[in-house]
Design a protein around this motif. Structure first.
Motif, PDB file in Angstrom:
ATOM      1  N   THR A   1       0.491  -1.396  -0.092  1.00  0.00           N
ATOM      2  CA  THR A   1       0.138  -0.231  -0.091  1.00  0.00           C
ATOM      3  C   THR A   1       0.413   1.254   0.032  1.00  0.00           C
ATOM      4  N   VAL A   2       1.409   1.187   0.588  1.00  0.00           N
ATOM      5  CA  VAL A   2       2.845   2.458   0.953  1.00  0.00           C
ATOM      6  C   VAL A   2       3.605   2.689  -0.587  1.00  0.00           C
ATOM      7  N   PHE A   3       3.363   1.662  -1.216  1.00  0.00           N
ATOM      8  CA  PHE A   3       4.651   1.544  -2.224  1.00  0.00           C
ATOM      9  C   PHE A   3       4.062   2.146  -3.607  1.00  0.00           C
ATOM     10  N   LEU A   4       2.427   1.627  -3.322  1.00  0.00           N
ATOM     11  CA  LEU A   4       1.831   2.340  -4.060  1.00  0.00           C
ATOM     12  C   LEU A   4       1.081   3.693  -4.252  1.00  0.00           C
ATOM     13  N   THR A   5       1.071   4.094  -2.939  1.00  0.00           N
ATOM     14  CA  THR A   5       0.773   5.326  -2.552  1.00  0.00           C
ATOM     15  C   THR A   5       2.028   6.625  -3.613  1.00  0.00           C
ATOM     16  N   SER A   6       3.119   6.323  -2.423  1.00  0.00           N
ATOM     17  CA  SER A   6       4.428   6.593  -3.062  1.00  0.00           C
ATOM     18  C   SER A   6       4.106   6.494  -4.571  1.00  0.00           C
ATOM     19  N   LEU A   7       4.413   5.644  -5.320  1.00  0.00           N
ATOM     20  CA  LEU A   7       4.450   5.456  -7.032  1.00  0.00           C
ATOM     21  C   LEU A   7       3.215   6.247  -7.894  1.00  0.00           C
ATOM     22  N   LEU A   8       2.628   6.150  -7.702  1.00  0.00           N
ATOM     23  CA  LEU A   8       0.630   7.276  -7.948  1.00  0.00           C
ATOM     24  C   LEU A   8       1.248   8.885  -7.271  1.00  0.00           C
TER      25      LEU A   8
ATOM     26  N   ALA B   1      13.568  -0.264   2.079  1.00  0.00           N
ATOM     27  CA  ALA B   1      15.250  -0.148   2.720  1.00  0.00           C
ATOM     28  C   ALA B   1      15.889   1.192   3.323  1.00  0.00           C
ATOM     29  N   ASP B   2      15.359   1.520   3.665  1.00  0.00           N
ATOM     30  CA  ASP B   2      15.618   2.994   4.624  1.00  0.00           C
ATOM     31  C   ASP B   2      16.056   2.697   6.200  1.00  0.00           C
ATOM     32  N   HIS B   3      16.034   1.531   6.143  1.00  0.00           N
ATOM     33  CA  HIS B   3      16.034   0.993   7.993  1.00  0.00           C
ATOM     34  C   HIS B   3      17.670   0.386   7.812  1.00  0.00           C
ATOM     35  N   VAL B   4      18.196   0.104   6.730  1.00  0.00           N
ATOM     36  CA  VAL B   4      19.683   0.147   6.411  1.00  0.00           C
ATOM     37  C   VAL B   4      20.586   1.575   5.870  1.00  0.00           C
TER      38      VAL B   4
ATOM     39  N   LEU C   1      14.711  -1.188  -1.822  1.00  0.00           N
ATOM     40  CA  LEU C   1      13.902   0.231  -2.262  1.00  0.00           C
ATOM     41  C   LEU C   1      13.252   0.832  -0.621  1.00  0.00           C
ATOM     42  N   ALA C   2      12.770   1.651  -0.822  1.00  0.00           N
ATOM     43  CA  ALA C   2      12.807   2.607   0.449  1.00  0.00           C
ATOM     44  C   ALA C   2      10.968   3.719  -0.572  1.00  0.00           C
TER      45      ALA C   2
ATOM     46  N   PRO D   1       9.879  12.264  -0.716  1.00  0.00           N
ATOM     47  CA  PRO D   1      10.818  11.102  -1.238  1.00  0.00           C
ATOM     48  C   PRO D   1      11.237   9.656  -0.504  1.00  0.00           C
ATOM     49  N   HIS D   2      11.902   9.330  -1.476  1.00  0.00           N
ATOM     50  CA  HIS D   2      11.783   7.679  -1.990  1.00  0.00           C
ATOM     51  C   HIS D   2      13.239   7.808  -1.820  1.00  0.00           C
ATOM     52  N   LEU D   3      13.837   6.218  -2.013  1.00  0.00           N
ATOM     53  CA  LEU D   3      15.338   5.550  -2.307  1.00  0.00           C
ATOM     54  C   LEU D   3      14.603   4.781  -3.213  1.00  0.00           C
ATOM     55  N   GLY D   4      15.211   4.468  -4.246  1.00  0.00           N
ATOM     56  CA  GLY D   4      15.541   4.160  -5.313  1.00  0.00           C
ATOM     57  C   GLY D   4      13.377   3.236  -6.249  1.00  0.00           C
ATOM     58  N   LEU D   5      13.405   4.866  -6.427  1.00  0.00           N
ATOM     59  CA  LEU D   5      11.722   4.035  -6.698  1.00  0.00           C
ATOM     60  C   LEU D   5      11.632   4.359  -8.524  1.00  0.00           C
ATOM     61  N   ASP D   6      12.503   5.627  -8.476  1.00  0.00           N
ATOM     62  CA  ASP D   6      12.759   5.792  -9.642  1.00  0.00           C
ATOM     63  C   ASP D   6      13.405   4.828 -10.359  1.00  0.00           C
ATOM     64  N   ALA D   7      14.102   4.309 -10.179  1.00  0.00           N
ATOM     65  CA  ALA D   7      15.086   3.130 -10.549  1.00  0.00           C
ATOM     66  C   ALA D   7      14.634   1.601 -11.077  1.00  0.00           C
ATOM     67  N   LEU D   8      13.613   1.746  -9.978  1.00  0.00           N
ATOM     68  CA  LEU D   8      12.515   0.416 -10.310  1.00  0.00           C
ATOM     69  C   LEU D   8      11.404   0.447 -11.558  1.00  0.00           C
TER      70      LEU D   8
END
Ligand SMILES: Nc1nc2c(ncn2[C@@H]2O[C@H](COP(=O)(O)OP(=O)(O)OP(=O)(O)O)[C@@H](O)[C@H]2O)c(=O)[nH]1
Ligand SMILES: [Mg+2]
Lengths: 464, 296
Positions: A42-49, A338-341, A376-377, A448-455
């Motif tokens: 759900t968080v992924f879809l929210t950030s993606l959209l 991935a922001d947990h590490v 991905l975060a 803010p995200h980490l790596g969503l664009d590359a994915l």
């Protein structure tokens, strides 16, 4: 197994429609997001959209995707509602809750919801101007992660399912609720009667056992999914079945088998056929760290669940699929949160995920599908920091905990491969839930995200 | 929440709480500033294979013809000044017409591109760009010219949009619909009496192209051949997007076809009714494709 003729006809019609859409420059891509419960769908879809809509307004929030599109992305809009009988995925409500003070993460998803986006792109090439823009439609679905585990049930009879489910349950026997159900089932006579109060008691014990496995032990391979998460209509009698040690003889076994068959059929018709029979791209989200920190049994269980789901999905590659144009083009395996590490441990996280999904990746690869592994975060909640542990500096992450306390978290050394049992001797660990960072409630500039664009570039870059 | 560190060696994960701060901060990555709109770099135009073939053929044809013509003019001058000047006049006139034609085509294409730019500016909410486009557009259209001062004063994209939609765009829509009705009646009549379905298709296509050009002219676009082609493509693409049952079109078709005289035909002229309905829809979609404000 013979392919069913109706399905074939549908596949062929679908293939023709798809070809027609590509020819007029309006391809439609269904992105299947699969992930066990709490994986971060759900968080992924929210950030993606949110980020795609922001990119359509000209914000540079997805640079790698922009460059994959060659700077030709002109606008992004949600497809206006038509006559769908399903709820729409409510991005703005999710964003508002995440941005509110105090912020709230989305609750467990309890129903299906869909949304489609139209990406408007300039055509490449000098003659492109003559042809007008391309319109790419991206279809997305959100659903409760527990339901995904019903997918491996589709090809199984009641007796086979019963044996497998009991075997898996025995591994969690340490938990009190699991022990209670196993004792109940073990005490049933061979030819138990189909007595209603007995069944209700058995079902109650079974559900308590599944809940304990999910919430205390971190297991994911739990069936049937609707017992854990019944959906908006609540429980119906068709859910009242559970595995039996003697699943063949007697009235009870017969009734259980009938309910099992009806349940599987309903899930097939309402959930899998419409949404997972055909898709073009897939993102497999995995909470690698959550599984790792929950212990060796949970880690193995997660790997098994992901493999079972992949084994039940269709990836194309057969001659019939080629004929009807069915099949998946790209699959990305994604380690979420991935922001947990800290940044320097993310490669290790990807390597560990690669081992965790080795079996499904190979199965998908043999069907001729391109695969990739990402970290991905969806929503970046931490920054890198250095903590001092026992006089030694270690790389950690720093974020805000729910009460507003700031904390550094040292996630431990992330092993590059599934670790030896000795790894867990410090005991298990549960990652605290970080607060999301400061967000614009309307999400106008993205999230803010980490790596969503590359994915996204890896998943849909080729069709832009 | 097991936010307590577990016992164990230095390798185990753990949480280290910091001193409570006076205010409870949230992390701020400055995302808003980091992503301020940057003009997207247009990629260098790539020549597709087909583009190169066409360009090569055009260069060969035109270049060789020009060289040939120049040689011929020089030859003619050696024959005598009168022949020379006459030939030069013919050559310059001929190439001039060619160039003028090409210029018109390019202008037509550019005007359609301009619609795209305006729509993009509106979609992205860039006020100044949208205002500039709207003013340029309003300058060329009688219905919109009086609106220019108001457009100059508008304070937001939504305001610009509302001004345009309430005034000129509504009028243009109505006039496009009228054009569509005329085309619908004509194609209904032709289809009803024409002897062959093949002829129907021809008539329908010709009338459809004409309708799209009429609607474009109404919106201040003067599409040449290439422009018309681009517009048609866009219109057809949009038509595929419009829901198959369009309430407005249905109502208009019913109003048109409930004429006594037409009812006489309607029984055996179902094809005519379909053609009329398609024309109405085409007018609507073409008007949408020419609007400088994006839909909804
Ligand atoms: N720090 C961080 N936490 C995340 C991120 N994505 C998800 N989470 C956490 O993971 C939890 C679960 O995420 P969801 O997206 O709701 O999970 P889901 O897959 O939809 O789960 P179900 O609806 O139960 O199937 C969230 O409540 C967050 O606490 C992320 O990118 N960063
Ligand atoms: Mg969810």
């Amino acid at each position: 197994m013979l392919p069913d003729p109706l399905g074939l006809i549908r596949d062929a019609a679908d293939g023709a429609e798809r070809l027609g859409r590509v020819l007029i420059g309006q391809p439609r891509i269904r992105l299947a997001v699969t992930g066990l419960t709490r994986a971060g769908k759900t968080v992924f879809l929210t950030s993606l959209l949110a980020n795609l809509l922001a990119a359509g307004r000209g914000h540079r929030t997805l640079p790698a995707l922009e460059s994959a599109a060659g700077g030709r992305l002109r606008a992004v809009r949600p497809v206006p509602a038509g006559i769908e009988g399903l709820p729409r995925f409510d991005v703005s409500a999710h964003l508002a809750a995440l941005a509110a003070d105090p912020p709230a993460w989305p609750a467990r998803t309890e129903d299906l919801s869909t949304l489609a986006l139209t990406l408007e792109l300039d055509r490449a090439g000098m003659l492109g101007g003559l042809l007008g823009r391309r319109l790419l439609t991206l279809e997305l679905l959100d659903y409760p992660g527990e339901w995904l585990l019903d997918l491996p049930m589709l090809g199984q009879g009641y007796a086979a399912w019963s044996a497998a489910a009991l075997a898996r349950l025995r591994r969690g026997a340490a938990a009190e609720a699991v022990g209670a159900f196993l004792a109940f089932a073990g005490a049933l006579p061979q030819e138990a009667p189909a007595e209603d109060s007995l069944i209700r008691r058995g079902h109650g014990l079974y559900r308590a056992a599944l809940l304990a496995c999910r919430d205390q032990l971190g297991y994911r391979f739990l069936q049937p999914g609707r017992v854990l998460n019944p959906g908006p209509r609540g429980e119906t009698p068709v859910f009242w079945f559970f595995p039996l040690p003697h699943p063949v003889r007697g009235d009870l076994a017969a009734l259980m088998a009938r309910r099992h068959a009806a349940y599987v059929e309903a899930q097939r018709v309402e959930f899998f056929e419409p949404f997972f029979r055909r898709f073009d791209r897939q993102a497999v989200l995995v909470d690698v760290l959550g599984a790792l920190h929950a212990g060796p049994a949970a880690f193995a269980d997660t790997a098994e669940a992901i493999a079972a789901i992949a084994g039940a999905l269709r990836y194309g590659g057969g001659w019939l699929d080629r004929l009807t144009g069915a099949g998946v083009a790209r699959v990305a395996f994604v380690a979420t949160k991935a922001d947990h590490v800290p940044a320097r441990q993310r490669d290790a996280l990807a390597a560990l995920l690669g081992h965790l999904v080795a079996a499904p990746q190979e199965r998908v690869g043999t069907a001729g599908v391109a695969t990739s592994v990402h970290t991905l975060a969806s929503i970046r909640c931490t920054e890198d920091a250095v903590a001092t542990l026992e006089g030694r500096p270690v790389a950690a992450v720093r974020g805000v905990l729910p009460g507003g306390r700031v904390a550094k978290v040292y996630p431990g050394e992330i092993p590059l491969r599934p670790p030896e049992p000795g790894f867990w001797e410090h005991g298990f660990f549960e990652m605290p839930e970080f607060q999301p960072p400061r967000l614009d409630p309307a999400g106008a500039a993205g999230v803010p995200h980490l790596g969503l664009d590359a994915l996204l570039a890896a998943l849909i870059g080729d069709v832009l | 929440m097991s936010a307590t560190p577990p016992e164990g060696g230095p390798r185990g994960p753990r949480v280290i709480l910091e001193e409570p701060a006076p205010s409870t901060p949230r992390l701020d990555f400055g995302w808003e500033q980091a992503v301020v709109p940057v003009a997207a770099a247009r990629p260098p135009g790539r020549w597709s294979g087909l583009g190169r073939v066409v360009a090569g053929a055009a260069l060969l044809g035109l270049g060789l013809a020009a060289l040939d013509a120049a040689n011929f003019v020089a030859d003619q001058f050696t024959r005598g000044p009168l022949q020379g000047w006459a030939t030069l006049g013919v050559v310059v006139g001929g190439f001039g017409l060619l160039a003028a034609g090409a210029w018109t085509e390019l202008r037509g294409l550019a005007s359609i591109r301009a619609v795209d730019h305006a729509r993009a500016a509106f979609a992205r909410g860039e006020l100044e760009a949208a205002r500039a486009e709207a003013l340029r557009w309003a300058g060329g259209i009688a219905e919109a010219a009086p609106l220019q001062p108001a457009l100059r004063e508008a304070g937001s994209v939504a305001e610009l949009r509302a001004l345009l939609e309430a005034g000129p765009l509504r009028a243009l829509e109505a006039r496009s619909a009228a054009l569509g009705r005329a085309a619908a009646v004509q194609s209904f009549a032709v289809t009803a009496i024409s002897p062959s379905p093949g002829l129907d298709v021809l008539v329908f296509t010709w009338r459809g192209v004409r309708l799209v050009r009429q609607v474009a002219a109404l919106h201040g676009l003067r599409p040449g051949f290439a422009g018309t082609w681009a517009l048609l493509r866009r219109t057809l693409a949009d038509a595929a997007m419009v829901a198959a049952t369009d309430v407005a079109v249905d109502a208009a078709a019913r109003a048109l076809l409930s004429n006594r005289l037409l009812e006489q035909f309607a029984g055996d002229a179902a094809a005519g009714a379909v053609a009329a309905r398609r024309m109405l829809r085409l007018a609507k979609v073409a008007a949408e494709a020419c609007r400088i404000v994006p839909p909804d």
